[in-house]
Design an enzyme around this catalytic site. Structure first.
Site, short mmCIF file in Angstrom:
data_model
loop_
_atom_site.label_atom_id
_atom_site.label_comp_id
_atom_site.label_asym_id
_atom_site.label_seq_id
_atom_site.Cartn_x
_atom_site.Cartn_y
_atom_site.Cartn_z
N GLU A 426 2.15 -4.98 1.24
CA GLU A 426 2.58 -3.60 1.50
C GLU A 426 2.98 -3.48 2.97
OE1 GLU A 426 -0.86 -1.27 1.24
OE2 GLU A 426 0.12 0.65 1.52
N ASP A 503 -3.49 -2.57 1.13
CA ASP A 503 -4.65 -2.02 1.84
C ASP A 503 -5.68 -1.53 0.84
OD1 ASP A 503 -2.64 -0.54 4.49
OD2 ASP A 503 -3.40 -2.56 4.13
N ASP A 505 -7.10 1.02 0.40
CA ASP A 505 -7.25 2.49 0.47
C ASP A 505 -6.45 3.11 -0.68
OD1 ASP A 505 -4.71 2.86 3.09
OD2 ASP A 505 -4.61 2.32 0.98
N ASP A 507 -3.58 4.65 -0.85
CA ASP A 507 -2.15 4.26 -0.97
C ASP A 507 -2.03 2.85 -1.55
OD1 ASP A 507 -0.85 6.04 1.93
OD2 ASP A 507 -1.20 6.58 -0.17
#
Ligand code: 28F
Length: 641
Positions: A426, A503, A505, A507
């Site tokens: 990403e 990541d 997280d 997103d």
């Protein structure tokens, strides 16, 4: 009437040791899937007793102590002396592949993975107890890790009580020295029990969860059988037809089919053989599909909807909008495929085709409005197909669809697909450090910018127009299948591992979800064949204040909790990684890319049906549960040792 079994009709092979040394060979794996398989194995034996015509009720209880109890009201396992000088029950429970020979009338839910029998469950359980009620007495046996514990008297089981009923009750506690997870996942078990009830209308299954915090009890009884199943699968969809159902027995094979057309741009077809969900399809599905396509085309021509000059509807055209269950009961089935869930018995296909032709001709001749509605669905889908084929051909013909990766791929030097792996990263920053940190012989990097297209709802030309999607299709090299043409060819895949490195997280997990949905919809075989992985970057770095101790990476909150339990909080610095971009190239290599010590989770979708629901869920509104779902349902970590 089923031949009466007794002790001496059992053929046995010796020893359960191989099961404990290589459990994966017998139950597919020692992760969540393998654990749940223990329950299915025992339940399947009770269902066999139902199929033989003797059991009406099955009780499945997840006990508070983590064990599972399955009880039925069948005849009760044979307990009389086997020619080996011990009770038949003990022979069945403590030797592999013990089981009756197939005499044609009995539909065993066995075949490949499914028929390994209760002896495998016994071998993999810390404790197993067996209570057989028959001939007025309750006979008792107990095992630990497959080894008998109860003392026999002259080879016979101890009697622990009197009873007027008959049946078999088995309680087993999975062995936590074999299984990493020993907590049953109730949603998979409940789904399987409900499915079993749909497939066996005369059976009632009582489910009870007695574990702390998830107490519940449910009765699964579906007298409407697969008609109700179809109703469940089409819940909330616009109905084009009512459920169409037929059942017949031909040459000792029972064929039951129910389908319904809904106003949706998809095909939903589930096959079963002897209660086994044939995830990879097989002859029964091919038999149904080919006959159905032939019928729709012939009616379309008879009714003048297809003119002589018109080409036939394709199979996919005629099934667009169809939700269907094909259930066969076939003695002695042969299963093939990756997960032994593809029916290979040719005879079964022929019988399904014959029964389908006979029953549907009878029905369509008397319900012209229904056949017209179904043909209407085929016409609509043929029109869209032709438009998409045009869109795709001119898309392919334009040089834009050239076979490069738009210069974004950081390629690796090796061209050996077996050794190569590609990290889908990403953002360009992480892509940069991944590019520098990697082993450039075998590790390629494909950075993707922001969110890729949500393919769940998009039409094929929009999907193909998306730069990221196009880049991935070109980079992987194996094409894609969008349901009509099957241009996917896994032998052309250029990478053995496709690793999502995003990541940890919200997103990141959203990107993972969009990528998984794309793979599931357009390249499902990548997942079935175990090529797709999710990388596990570290969440924390702990650095002891005293120079003596060395810094350590921690990969989840559980590891952090364990670390803080063993070290006093003031003695170390804690750093939380917010994203991959915070790690420099060598850190990223050491913690997440180096096959020596990285942790990868293989993405494995066990049940295509549940997976499509999952994709719906994953494409739902809130993103949070996605990452947890992906990690919770991915198979055990693939440690590159
Ligand atoms: C809790 C799980 O396993 N129920 C079962 C039976 C009944 C018979 C049987 C089973 C003979 C040689 C195959 C009884 N009487 N529930 C269960 N109920 N197995 S498993 O026979 C075993 C066969 O191996 C049974 C007469 N015939 C069969």
């Amino acid at each position: 009437m089923t031949k009466n079994y007794n002790a001496d009709s059992i053929t046995v092979l010796e020893g359960l040791e191989p099961v404990r040394t290589r459990p994966g060979m017998y139950i597919g794996g020692v992760g969540q899937k393998g654990l749940n398989h223990l329950v299915y194995e025992i339940v399947d034996n009770a269902v066999d007793e139902h199929l033989a015509g003797f059991c009406k009720n099955i009780y499945v209880t997840l006990e508070a102590d983590g064990s599972c109890t399955v009880k039925d009201d069948g005849r009760g396992l044979p307990v009389d002396l086997h020619k080996k000088g011990v009770s038949a029950e003990r022979v069945i429970m403590s030797t592999l592949h013990a089981g009756g020979k197939f005499d044609g009338q009995v539909y065993k839910t066995s075949g490949g993975l499914h028929g390994v029998g209760s002896s495998v469950v016994n071998a993999l359980s810390k404790r197993m107890t067996v209570k057989v009620s028959r001939d007025g007495a309750v006979h008792y046996d107990e095992y630990s890790k497959g080894k008998p514990v109860a003392k026999l008297e002259k080879g016979l089981l101890p009697v622990i009580g009197k009873t007027k009923s008959t049946g078999t009750e088995i309680n087993f506690l999975p062995d936590d020295s074999i299984f990493e997870k020993t907590v049953f996942k109730e949603e998979w078990i409940k789904s399987r029990l409900h499915e079993t009830a749909y497939l066996n209308p005369e059976l009632t299954i009582y489910y009870e969860d007695k574990r702390k915090g998830s107490e519940e009890s449910i009765v699964y009884h579906e007298p409407e059988g697969i008609k109700a199943y179809i109703g469940e699968l089409t819940k909330g969809r616009g109905k084009i037809t009512e459920p169409i159902w037929f059942k017949d027995v031909m040459e000792n094979t029972e064929v039951e089919v129910c389908f319904q057309f809904v106003d949706a741009f998809e095909e939903n077809l589930h096959g079963f053989c002897n209660n086994i969900f044939t995830q990879e399809g097989g002859t029964h599905i091919v038999g149904f599909k080919s006959k159905f396509t032939q019928l729709i085309n012939s009616y379309a021509r008879q009714l003048g909807i297809l003119k002589d000059k018109d080409e036939n509807f394709t199979g996919a055209d005629t099934r667009n909008g169809m939700t269907c269950v094909v259930a066969v009961k076939y003695p002695d089935p042969i299963f093939e495929g990756q997960t032994k869930t593809k029916l290979a018995s040719a005879e079964a296909g022929k019988i399904v085709s014959a029964v389908t032709g006979e029953k549907l001709e009878y029905f369509f001749d008397r319900n012209v409005d229904v056949i017209k509605a179904i043909i209407g669905c085929a016409e609509k889908s043929a029109k869209i197909r032709k438009q998409e084929e045009k869109a795709k051909t001119n898309m392919l013909s334009k040089s834009k669809f050239s076979f490069d990766s738009n210069g974004k791929l950081i390629a690796c030097s090796s061209k050996d697909p077996e050794k190569c792996e590609i990290f889908i990263v990403e953002g360009n920053s992480a892509g940069g450090s991944a590019g520098n940190g990697r082993d450039n012989r075998y590790q390629a990097i494909l950075p993707i910018r922001g969110k890729i297209l949500n393919v769940e709802k998009a039409s094929i030309d929009k999907v193909l127009a998306n730069a990221e999607i196009k880049t991935m299709i070109n980079t992987f090299g194996c094409g894609f299948s969008e349901g009509y043409g099957n241009d996917f060819d896994i032998s052309k895949l250029k990478y053995n591992k496709i690793i999502l490195m995003t990541d940890a997280d919200v997103d990141g997990s959203h990107i993972d979800t969009l990528l998984l949905t794309f793979f599931y919809r357009f390249m499902p075989e990548l997942i079935y064949n175990g090529h797709v992985y999710v990388s596990m970057p570290p969440l924390y770095l702990v650095t002891p204040k005293s120079k003596r101790g060395e810094a350590r990476y921690l990969y989840d909150d559980r590891e952090l909790a364990r670390y803080t339990k063993d070290h006093n909080p003031s003695g170390f610095d804690l750093k939380r990684f917010k994203g991959l971009g915070e790690m420099d190239a060598s850190e990223l290599w050491e913690t997440t890319m180096n096959p020596e010590n990285r942790v990868l989770k293989r993405v494995e979708i066990e049940d295509a049906r549940l997976a499509s629901e999952v994709t719906e869920m994953l494409m739902g509104s809130d993103v949070a549960p996605r990452r947890s779902f992906i990690y919770e349902h991915a198979d055990e970590a693939e440690l590159d040792l």
